[in-house]
Design a protein around this motif. Structure first.
Motif, mmCIF file in Angstrom:
data_model
loop_
_atom_site.group_PDB
_atom_site.id
_atom_site.type_symbol
_atom_site.label_atom_id
_atom_site.label_comp_id
_atom_site.label_asym_id
_atom_site.label_seq_id
_atom_site.Cartn_x
_atom_site.Cartn_y
_atom_site.Cartn_z
ATOM 1 N N THR A 29 49.743 41.861 31.701
ATOM 2 C CA THR A 29 50.434 40.740 32.337
ATOM 3 C C THR A 29 51.626 40.302 31.497
ATOM 4 O O THR A 29 52.742 40.139 32.013
ATOM 5 N N ASN A 45 53.218 33.751 35.903
ATOM 6 C CA ASN A 45 52.245 34.430 35.044
ATOM 7 C C ASN A 45 50.887 34.613 35.727
ATOM 8 O O ASN A 45 50.287 35.686 35.671
ATOM 9 N N GLU A 46 50.392 33.560 36.383
ATOM 10 C CA GLU A 46 49.081 33.629 37.018
ATOM 11 C C GLU A 46 49.072 34.591 38.200
ATOM 12 O O GLU A 46 48.094 35.307 38.422
ATOM 13 N N ARG A 49 49.054 38.113 36.776
ATOM 14 C CA ARG A 49 47.718 38.459 36.263
ATOM 15 C C ARG A 49 46.764 38.764 37.420
ATOM 16 O O ARG A 49 45.985 39.713 37.358
ATOM 17 N N SER A 50 46.834 37.968 38.473
ATOM 18 C CA SER A 50 46.001 38.192 39.646
ATOM 19 C C SER A 50 46.295 39.558 40.274
ATOM 20 O O SER A 50 45.379 40.305 40.635
ATOM 21 N N MET A 63 42.250 33.408 40.699
ATOM 22 C CA MET A 63 43.640 33.088 40.380
ATOM 23 C C MET A 63 44.444 33.058 41.678
ATOM 24 O O MET A 63 44.031 33.632 42.679
#
Length: 85
Positions: A29, A45-46, A49-50, A63
């Protein structure tokens, strides 16, 4: 940078699978977000990452769902960097 990531991930193998997966998700990520930032694109960012978790078949922990654009960037980066398929 990749050598240090490899060493870190290698050491994490001895700590247990769950921590290793989390560390890999975080490392990938961060790499995607920073690379996109260098190219002038700011990614959530989230959501990145998801998307990474989903592409790698890992639970994303609830997420936020990534946009199609973020999914496309993640897929391109995984294919180019990690030869993901």
């Amino acid at each position: 940078m990749r050598i240090l990531q490899g060493r870190l991930l290698g050491r994490l193998l001895t700590l247990g699978f769950d921590l290793n997966v989390e560390a890999q998700l975080d490392a990938v990520t961060l790499e995607i977000v920073k690379t996109s930032g260098i190219e002038g694109e700011s990614l959530n960012n989230e959501q990145v990452r998801s998307s990474v978790a989903r592409h790698l078949g890992v639970d994303d922990g609830g997420m936020p769902t990534a946009t199609r654009e973020i999914d496309a960037v993640v897929e391109i980066m995984l294919n180019a960097t990690y030869h993901y398929q």
